[in-house]
Enzyme design. Structure first.
Site, mmCIF file in Angstrom:
data_model
loop_
_atom_site.group_PDB
_atom_site.id
_atom_site.type_symbol
_atom_site.label_atom_id
_atom_site.label_comp_id
_atom_site.label_asym_id
_atom_site.label_seq_id
_atom_site.Cartn_x
_atom_site.Cartn_y
_atom_site.Cartn_z
ATOM 1 N N ARG A 153 1.006 -1.191 0.033
ATOM 2 C CA ARG A 153 0.071 0.209 -0.113
ATOM 3 C C ARG A 153 0.903 1.291 -0.100
ATOM 4 O O ARG A 153 1.954 1.256 0.720
ATOM 5 C CB ARG A 153 -0.887 0.174 1.253
ATOM 6 N N HIS A 200 12.666 -3.220 -0.595
ATOM 7 C CA HIS A 200 12.172 -3.195 -1.933
ATOM 8 C C HIS A 200 13.187 -3.938 -2.963
ATOM 9 O O HIS A 200 14.415 -3.952 -2.605
ATOM 10 C CB HIS A 200 12.325 -1.669 -2.398
ATOM 11 N N THR A 211 15.947 -14.865 -1.758
ATOM 12 C CA THR A 211 16.764 -15.806 -0.728
ATOM 13 C C THR A 211 17.790 -14.411 -0.171
ATOM 14 O O THR A 211 18.134 -14.617 1.121
ATOM 15 C CB THR A 211 17.487 -16.464 -1.433
HETATM 16 C C1 GAR Z 1 9.124 -9.130 -1.380
HETATM 17 O O1 GAR Z 1 9.993 -9.379 -2.410
HETATM 18 C C2 GAR Z 1 9.464 -7.439 -1.297
HETATM 19 O O2 GAR Z 1 10.557 -7.013 -1.464
HETATM 20 C C3 GAR Z 1 8.503 -7.047 -2.032
HETATM 21 O O3 GAR Z 1 7.286 -7.691 -2.053
HETATM 22 C C4 GAR Z 1 7.595 -9.336 -1.708
HETATM 23 C C5 GAR Z 1 6.807 -9.641 -0.302
HETATM 24 O O4 GAR Z 1 7.307 -11.168 -0.194
HETATM 25 N N1 GAR Z 1 8.055 -5.857 -1.606
HETATM 26 C C6 GAR Z 1 7.657 -4.684 -2.427
HETATM 27 O O5 GAR Z 1 7.710 -4.665 -3.856
HETATM 28 C C7 GAR Z 1 7.314 -3.496 -1.826
HETATM 29 N N2 GAR Z 1 7.098 -2.364 -2.903
HETATM 30 P P1 GAR Z 1 6.800 -11.619 1.359
HETATM 31 O O6 GAR Z 1 5.536 -11.320 1.511
HETATM 32 O O7 GAR Z 1 6.823 -13.027 1.127
HETATM 33 O O8 GAR Z 1 7.900 -11.052 2.302
#
Ligand code: GAR
Length: 193
Positions: A95, A113, A176
């Site tokens: 969000r 990010h 990872t």
């Molecule tokens: C992760 O790759 C994170 O870096 C990305 O969403 C994924 C969440 O994975 N975040 C974004 O894109 C923020 N703009 P997770 O729910 O398994 O931690």
């Protein structure tokens, strides 16, 4: 005891990596901090199951039930502030936050990010890195400021982009690394609390 609140929207694998590291390294005893709550804007976020299984309080605020971004963020802040957190960790929280929310948590709000910022702010970072012919991609942990994906960088990790990569294979390689650097970045911050 100082509290950490983690915000998620989906799988929550970064949140799980932080929780597991905190348990393994006994952050409560070592640093006087605990993961107090996991908050999601989606009721079906898989990470909520992991959090509950690990005895962490959870809360769900569905952004679709609020009439404005400001109203959602105000309710979100209220849910978070029950725990008076020393640190609020965005872990796949999809969000865009209002300037007022970011200001409220200034200096104690961090995000992960999936790109080497300042490259590729926003969405679809892996496909954009492939399309741009990048030989390396990666992940950034940063302080959150009002502008999206732009705050001061706390930690980064780099991975190669391989010739036959798809967005999915690159995302998996980056993830990872996320699971290594996010717990590390949080640990570095909580040590200083
Ligand atoms: C992760 O790759 C994170 O870096 C990305 O969403 C994924 C969440 O994975 N975040 C974004 O894109 C923020 N703009 P997770 O729910 O398994 O931690």
């Amino acid at each position: 005891m100082k509290n950490i609140v983690i915000l998620i929207s989906g799988g929550g694998s970064n949140m799980a990596a932080i929780v597991k590291t905190a348990q393994q390294e006994q952050w409560e005893r070592a640093y006087g901090v605990r993961i107090a709550a996991v908050v999601s804007n989606k009721a079906d976020a898989k990470g909520l199951v992991f959090a509950r299984e690990h005895g962490i309080a959870t809360a769900v605020l569905d952004h679709k039930t609020f009439e404005s971004r400001e109203a959602f963020d105000a309710a979100l802040a209220q849910a978070i502030d029950q725990y008076q957190p020393a640190l609020v960790v965005l872990a796949g929280f999809m969000r865009i936050l209002t300037p007022g929310f970011v200001e409220h948590y200034a200096g104690r709000l961090i995000n992960i990010h999936p790109s080497l910022l300042p490259a590729f702010t926003g969405l679809h970072t892996h496909q954009r890195a492939i399309d741009a012919g990048c030989k390396f991609a990666g992940v950034t942990v940063h302080q959150v400021t009002a502008e999206l994906d732009v705050g001061p960088i706390l930690d980064q990790a780099v991975v190669p982009v391989l010739p036959d990569d798809t967005a999915q294979t690159l995302a998996a390689r980056v993830l990872t690394q996320e699971h290594i650097i996010y717990p590390r970045a949080v640990r570095n911050l909580v040590r200083a609390l």
